[in-house]
Enzyme design. Structure first.
Site, PDB file in Angstrom:
ATOM      1  N   LEU A   1       0.873  -1.247   0.228  1.00 19.71           N
ATOM      2  CA  LEU A   1      -0.033  -0.040  -0.221  1.00 19.71           C
ATOM      3  C   LEU A   1       0.886   1.295   0.031  1.00 19.71           C
ATOM      4  O   LEU A   1       1.807   1.389   0.808  1.00 19.71           O
ATOM      5  CB  LEU A   1      -0.912   0.114   1.212  1.00 19.71           C
ATOM      6  CG  LEU A   1      -1.784  -1.330   1.371  1.00 19.71           C
ATOM      7  CD1 LEU A   1      -2.812  -1.304   2.633  1.00 19.71           C
ATOM      8  CD2 LEU A   1      -2.723  -1.488   0.142  1.00 19.71           C
TER       9      LEU A   1
ATOM     10  N   HIS B   1      -3.505   4.080  -2.285  1.00 18.44           N
ATOM     11  CA  HIS B   1      -4.561   3.364  -1.618  1.00 18.44           C
ATOM     12  C   HIS B   1      -5.049   3.885  -0.327  1.00 18.44           C
ATOM     13  O   HIS B   1      -6.432   3.827   0.000  1.00 18.44           O
ATOM     14  CB  HIS B   1      -3.693   2.161  -1.229  1.00 18.44           C
ATOM     15  CG  HIS B   1      -3.160   1.237  -2.122  1.00 18.44           C
ATOM     16  ND1 HIS B   1      -1.821   1.029  -2.450  1.00 18.44           N
ATOM     17  CD2 HIS B   1      -3.708   0.442  -3.009  1.00 18.44           C
ATOM     18  CE1 HIS B   1      -1.704   0.248  -3.582  1.00 18.44           C
ATOM     19  NE2 HIS B   1      -2.840  -0.035  -3.783  1.00 18.44           N
TER      20      HIS B   1
END
Ligand code: PAF
Length: 313
Positions: free
Chosen positions: A47, A51
């Site tokens: 991530l 994100h």
């Protein structure tokens, strides 16, 4: 708790279908407000801030006491032979630490045998024409693999709203079409691209880039900006301006540059007026990157990729 001050507690992590079912049921039985919703952000992990922005939007869409579920699953079905399935970055502990700060309640991190208990599925979702052009031409079957796992995750998580990034514009269009064409009762929310301060669109694959490759990769966002800046002169000028920058960029091997109708991903004609999308895919070293930029052909550039003009990106 409000949407502006999300929890900093680490999200609960579930890995199996029964654990997921129990966690979803527990929330439903906890007596959510009638306006509370369950929002899902589907990811393949590794991530980054892009994100996290999706998760913030999911929190906003779910409501302060809604349920925000993040799925982390590197989906083998969407990788072709010779692609980076094995070396795709994986860092579950790092991901969980990041998610604690943005209001995720639950992480579903299954293994492939949980998602595909019978092995490769025989019945799959076909993206049709949307899956055969651009990304589909370079990565045959990729969008079918994406839609198949997205639909399965929608069935497993049962969200009211699903949040996707606009960086994967073709994927977002395919998901929207699937939801409409197959009557899936989920609202799909698109979130603008998040860029590093120098304009590079955030991507888990940026982790593969050496310093020199990262510098070369900036050619993509530069080309898109140049294209958008030429919007007032029409589609041909947009394409020419962007491709001029790409051709001059060292270390960038262009896969495609396309100016398309964002509702069909078909190329726009020379007399097109309205909102178009300029898409680029290119290889920088061994890394394949994609990026896109809205282009307002009615009257100049639309939402700009320029970091100065879009500081929150
Ligand atoms: O965009 C991604 O990360 C993936 O394609 C998705 C939507 C999580 C499906 O595997």
């Amino acid at each position: 708790m409000s949407a502006e001050t999300p929890t900093t507690a680490a999200p609960a992590v579930v890995r199996t279908r029964p654990e997921l079912h129990d966690a979803l049921t527990a929330w439903t039985l906890s007596g959510p407000e009638p306006t509370d919703r369950r929002a899902v952000v589907m990811t393949m992990g590794a991530l980054h801030d892009g994100h996290l922005q999706l998760v913030r939007q999911a929190r906003e869409a779910a409501g302060p006491t809604g349920q925000v579920v993040v799925t982390i699953f590197v989906n083998p079905l969407q990788f072709g032979a010779g692609e980076d399935l094995d070396r795709y970055p994986r860092d579950l502990d790092g991901d969980l630490a990041k998610l604690a700060s943005v209001g995720a309640d639950l992480v579903f991190a299954p293994t492939p045998d949980v998602v595909y208990p019978d092995g490769d599925p025989i019945v799959r979702v076909a993206a049709g024409h949307v899956g055969e052009v651009l990304e589909g031409e370079s990565r045959p079957g990729h969008l079918d693999g994406v839609l198949t796992v997205v639909l399965k995750l929608m069935h497993l998580v049962r969200p009211d709203v699903a949040v996707f990034g606009e960086k994967d514009a073709q994927q977002l269009l395919a998901v929207r079409r699937m939801v409409r064409d197959l009557d899936v009762d989920v609202e799909v929310l698109g979130v603008p691209i998040v860029r590093d301060p120098d304009g590079l669109a955030m991507s888990s694959r940026n982790a593969y880039l050496s310093d020199d490759e990262r510098a070369a990769a900036l050619t993509l966002s530069r080309a898109l900006r140049a294209g958008a800046d030429a919007a007032g002169e029409g589609p041909e000028a947009v394409r020419a301006a962007a491709s001029g920058i790409l051709e001059a960029g060292a270390g960038v091997e262009v896969d495609y540059l396309a100016l398309v109708d964002p509702t069909t991903v078909d190329p726009v004609l020379a007399d097109f007026r309205g909102s178009a999308l300029l898409l680029v895919a290119a290889r920088v070293g061994a890394t394949r990157l994609i990026d896109n930029q809205a282009v307002d052909l009615a009257g100049g550039p639309a939402t700009s990729a320029s970091p100065q003009e879009n500081p929150s990106d």
